[in-house]
Design a protein around this motif. Structure first.
Motif, PDB file in Angstrom:
ATOM      1  N   LEU A 100     -71.424  54.571 -37.125  1.00 13.76           N
ATOM      2  CA  LEU A 100     -71.120  54.888 -35.730  1.00 13.76           C
ATOM      3  C   LEU A 100     -72.185  54.313 -34.805  1.00 13.76           C
ATOM      4  O   LEU A 100     -71.876  53.815 -33.721  1.00 13.76           O
ATOM      5  CB  LEU A 100     -70.994  56.404 -35.534  1.00 13.76           C
ATOM      6  N   GLY A 101     -73.439  54.379 -35.221  1.00 11.02           N
ATOM      7  CA  GLY A 101     -74.521  53.798 -34.437  1.00 11.02           C
ATOM      8  C   GLY A 101     -74.373  52.289 -34.303  1.00 11.02           C
ATOM      9  O   GLY A 101     -74.578  51.724 -33.229  1.00 11.02           O
ATOM     10  N   GLN A 102     -73.977  51.637 -35.395  1.00  9.34           N
ATOM     11  CA  GLN A 102     -73.761  50.185 -35.347  1.00  9.34           C
ATOM     12  C   GLN A 102     -72.593  49.849 -34.435  1.00  9.34           C
ATOM     13  O   GLN A 102     -72.667  48.904 -33.649  1.00  9.34           O
ATOM     14  CB  GLN A 102     -73.489  49.648 -36.748  1.00  9.34           C
ATOM     15  N   ALA A 103     -71.515  50.612 -34.521  1.00 10.57           N
ATOM     16  CA  ALA A 103     -70.335  50.356 -33.686  1.00 10.57           C
ATOM     17  C   ALA A 103     -70.679  50.557 -32.213  1.00 10.57           C
ATOM     18  O   ALA A 103     -70.254  49.786 -31.361  1.00 10.57           O
ATOM     19  CB  ALA A 103     -69.185  51.274 -34.093  1.00 10.57           C
ATOM     20  N   LYS A 104     -71.466  51.578 -31.916  1.00 12.36           N
ATOM     21  CA  LYS A 104     -71.885  51.840 -30.540  1.00 12.36           C
ATOM     22  C   LYS A 104     -72.762  50.696 -30.051  1.00 12.36           C
ATOM     23  O   LYS A 104     -72.628  50.224 -28.937  1.00 12.36           O
ATOM     24  CB  LYS A 104     -72.636  53.160 -30.448  1.00 12.36           C
ATOM     25  N   GLY A 105     -73.648  50.217 -30.895  1.00 13.02           N
ATOM     26  CA  GLY A 105     -74.553  49.127 -30.539  1.00 13.02           C
ATOM     27  C   GLY A 105     -73.834  47.825 -30.261  1.00 13.02           C
ATOM     28  O   GLY A 105     -74.280  47.018 -29.462  1.00 13.02           O
ATOM     29  N   GLU A 106     -72.681  47.595 -30.903  1.00 13.45           N
ATOM     30  CA  GLU A 106     -71.926  46.364 -30.690  1.00 13.45           C
ATOM     31  C   GLU A 106     -71.397  46.280 -29.271  1.00 13.45           C
ATOM     32  O   GLU A 106     -71.190  45.194 -28.742  1.00 13.45           O
ATOM     33  CB  GLU A 106     -70.764  46.262 -31.689  1.00 13.45           C
ATOM     34  N   ALA A 124     -77.226  44.070 -27.888  1.00 10.23           N
ATOM     35  CA  ALA A 124     -77.438  44.923 -29.061  1.00 10.23           C
ATOM     36  C   ALA A 124     -77.433  44.077 -30.318  1.00 10.23           C
ATOM     37  O   ALA A 124     -76.830  43.020 -30.372  1.00 10.23           O
ATOM     38  CB  ALA A 124     -76.348  45.974 -29.143  1.00 10.23           C
ATOM     39  N   GLY A 125     -78.053  44.573 -31.340  1.00  9.67           N
ATOM     40  CA  GLY A 125     -78.033  43.909 -32.626  1.00  9.67           C
ATOM     41  C   GLY A 125     -79.363  43.285 -32.976  1.00  9.67           C
ATOM     42  O   GLY A 125     -79.716  43.200 -34.128  1.00  9.67           O
TER      43      GLY A 125
END
Length: 138
Positions: free
Chosen positions: A119-125, A130-131
């Motif tokens: 979820l954190g990765q999806a939010k960061g995208e 981000a990334g």
């Protein structure tokens, strides 16, 4: 006494998974006949067509006409098909929040941590730039 000639009964979704697996092994779109040959074990052609049609309804495969027949292509892998089933079940519930809370609180700690990371990765995208931050910090 069980009939020794009768093959064992497959588990729910097992045949769909086998058909998807066979399609993923193909070099490109495949016919139902090709899938039937690949799976063997006395599987009827009509059974293969039924499974492919069910997978089409679940958006797990696509088909296009090729001569007088169809060729079939997998859209997603087994994980994608399972995710589709989960979304379909969730869409059928009136209290989505209660279902999600029940699901998340029933996860073991490792799965909960994985879900939080995803979820954190999806939010960061969705964030600008981000990334770059935190990559490789495992």
């Amino acid at each position: 006494m069980a009939n020794p000639r009768r093959p064992r009964r497959r588990g729910q979704g097992e045949l769909e998974a086998q058909v998807l697996s066979a399609l993923r092994e193909a070099d490109g779109p495949a016919t139902a006949g090709w899938v039937q040959e690949r799976l063997g074990a006395g599987l009827a052609y009509t059974t293969v067509i039924t499974i492919l049609t069910r997978l089409l309804a679940k958006a797990a495969v696509t088909r296009e006409r090729s001569g007088r027949s169809f060729v079939w292509t997998p859209v997603s892998d087994q994980a994608g098909l399972t995710a589709h089933k989960m979304r379909k079940l969730l869409d059928g519930e009136s209290d989505r929040a209660a279902v999600l809370v029940s699901f998340v609180t029933s996860l073991d700690p490792d799965d909960e941590r994985l879900l939080r990371d995803l979820l954190g990765q999806a939010k960061g995208e969705g964030d600008v730039g981000a990334g770059a931050e935190g990559e490789g910090d495992d």
